[in-house]
Enzyme design. Structure first.
Site, PDB file in Angstrom:
ATOM      1  N   ASN A 153      22.040 -18.507 -26.922  1.00 14.31           N
ATOM      2  CA  ASN A 153      20.999 -18.194 -25.946  1.00 14.31           C
ATOM      3  C   ASN A 153      20.439 -16.781 -26.121  1.00 14.31           C
ATOM      4  OD1 ASN A 153      19.557 -18.609 -23.267  1.00 14.31           O
ATOM      5  ND2 ASN A 153      20.910 -16.909 -22.721  1.00 14.31           N
ATOM      6  N   ARG A 154      21.287 -15.858 -26.536  1.00 14.18           N
ATOM      7  CA  ARG A 154      20.848 -14.473 -26.706  1.00 14.18           C
ATOM      8  C   ARG A 154      20.100 -14.253 -28.016  1.00 14.18           C
ATOM      9  NH1 ARG A 154      26.007 -13.679 -24.248  1.00 14.18           N
ATOM     10  NH2 ARG A 154      27.004 -13.500 -26.294  1.00 14.18           N
ATOM     11  N   CYS A 159       9.739 -34.511 -27.288  1.00 16.67           N
ATOM     12  CA  CYS A 159       8.874 -33.370 -27.615  1.00 16.67           C
ATOM     13  C   CYS A 159       7.597 -33.777 -28.342  1.00 16.67           C
ATOM     14  CB  CYS A 159       9.640 -32.352 -28.456  1.00 16.67           C
ATOM     15  SG  CYS A 159      11.019 -31.565 -27.596  1.00 16.67           S
TER      16      CYS A 159
END
Length: 415
Positions: free
Chosen positions: A59-60, A159
């Site tokens: 996530n980072r 998507c």
């Protein structure tokens, strides 16, 4: 224009299809990556568990600076002590998601110059709601669309959905042209992915092997997008009777849709998925996906290019356009997907500027994202290129691609 000219529209080899209004709608909250760490701690997760530790690390480093969400991790939906059930998630979408989609539709209608009473068809998509009747009916009611509209709701395309509804709308509009009738197709996509993040953290914490976690909880966000697609009869007719008038600002042309294609990449159905379970949806996102998308994008482009170029009147044979002659509205499924497309197509950063901007500032909101990129593309980078490719990928794995030509002097100001 006389009756013969009207009849000629039905047999023209060049599709008379135009996007006349286009809009994206994001919810008000923009969440920074570090907030997921704070949320995991506040919800009592074991931050040292291998799976959750890996998810927070990913996530980072996604390259996403902020994700758009319908609520924060501090208050609002899915912030209680218990994980929300799929029933609660469903009910939430059919209120908040419907409102978000309706907002996008109103913006697209306002730009197109058409009112709800003018719409003849709707085509909608979502992968974050499965209710029957579909959410498209709830949106239609909120917009006061005619009860006689031709409704189509797509599901299972994930998507890829933003371009799946464009392809479907194009086919419906051409069918209307064949019948010598106007088609004003309101298309919309809406996804609420953030209510599922609680489940993503829950599953990651319980995953013994970090290599097996799904990174969807680090990528997905919330959004809606909409557009109006019109055929030639709709651009000329004041009503479904086919009478002609000068509509002034109604039906301004933004993009002409000239070519599209869709294909499934063989033996990839297990690489990407989204399945409903009692505590939300289980996402499958294989690390192989960027490699498959990278290999699929150029063959689809080369397959569609000769036909597009003939219709656009830019030459044929060996005098073909190249990828760098186009602006690209690429669905930003992840940083590696953007980088892979740039590498295999030999593109500059400028050609993918809109994809990177949406990815970095809003994240991946599934089906609406490619439409938001297309919307962003016409607003950034000055005059832009005359030719535009939009492409996205979804479960299957499937690839969707559309080729469009900018309409100068109507939907876009010259610089």
């Amino acid at each position: 224009m006389g009756s013969q000219a009207l009849a000629d529209l039905a047999i023209s080899p060049i599709p008379g299809l135009w996007i006349t209004g286009l809009a994206s709608q994001y919810p008000p909250h923009l969440i920074q990556p570090e907030k997921l760490d704070d949320a995991a701690a506040r919800f009592g997760h074991d931050l040292e568990s291998p799976g959750l530790k890996k998810l927070l690390q990913v996530n980072r480093h996604t390259g996403i600076k902020t994700r758009s969400m319908v609520s924060t991790y501090q208050d609002g939906f899915a912030t209680g002590s218990e994980l929300p059930s799929i029933v609660e998630i469903d009910n939430y979408f059919r209120q908040v998601g419907v409102d978000l989609a309706a907002q996008a539709c109103r913006k697209a209608l306002r730009e197109s110059g058409y009112g709800p009473e003018d719409i003849t068809h709707t085509v909608a998509v979502t992968c974050t709601n499965e209710g029957n009747p579909g959410y498209d009916l709830l949106v239609a009611r909120q917009l006061n669309l005619p009860h006689t509209i031709d409704r189509t709701l797509l599901h299972g395309v994930g998507c890829a959905g933003g371009l799946s509804i464009l392809r479907t709308a194009g086919q419906l509009a051409l069918a209307a042209t064949y019948r010598q009738r106007p088609a004003r197709v309101l298309c919309f996509a809406c996804e609420l992915c953030s209510p599922n993040i609680r489940r993503e953290m829950h599953e990651a914490e319980r995953c013994p092997d970090p290599a097996d976690i799904c990174i969807g909880g680090a990528l997905f966000s919330d959004a809606a997008a909409a557009f109006v697609l019109c055929n030639e009869y709709a651009m000329m007719a004041s009503s479904d009777t086919g009478s002609l008038k000068n509509d002034g600002p109604r039906g301004r042309r933004l993009f002409q849709l000239l070519e599209w294609g869709s294909a499934t990449i063989p033996d990839t159905e297990d690489e990407l998925g989204w399945y409903t379970e009692p505590l939300g949806r289980r996402a499958i996102l294989s690390r192989n996906v960027p490699g498959y998308t990278k290999k699929a994008i150029r063959p689809m482009f080369e397959q569609l290019l000769p036909s597009y170029q003939a219709k656009a009147g830019t030459g044929t044979g060996t005098d073909l356009l190249q990828p760098d002659n186009f602006d690209w509205a690429l669905h930003p499924g992840g940083g590696t997907i953007i980088e892979g497309a740039q590498q295999v197509l030999g593109l500059t950063g400028d050609q993918l500027r809109a994809s990177r901007e949406i990815y970095e500032t809003r994240g991946n909101s599934s089906s609406p994202t490619v439409l938001a990129v297309l919307d962003e593309l016409r607003r950034t980078g000055g005059r832009g290129r005359d030719h535009v490719v939009a492409t996205s990928f979804g479960p299957g794995l499937m690839i969707e691609m559309a080729m469009l030509r900018r309409c100068r002097g109507e939907g876009e100001e010259e610089e």
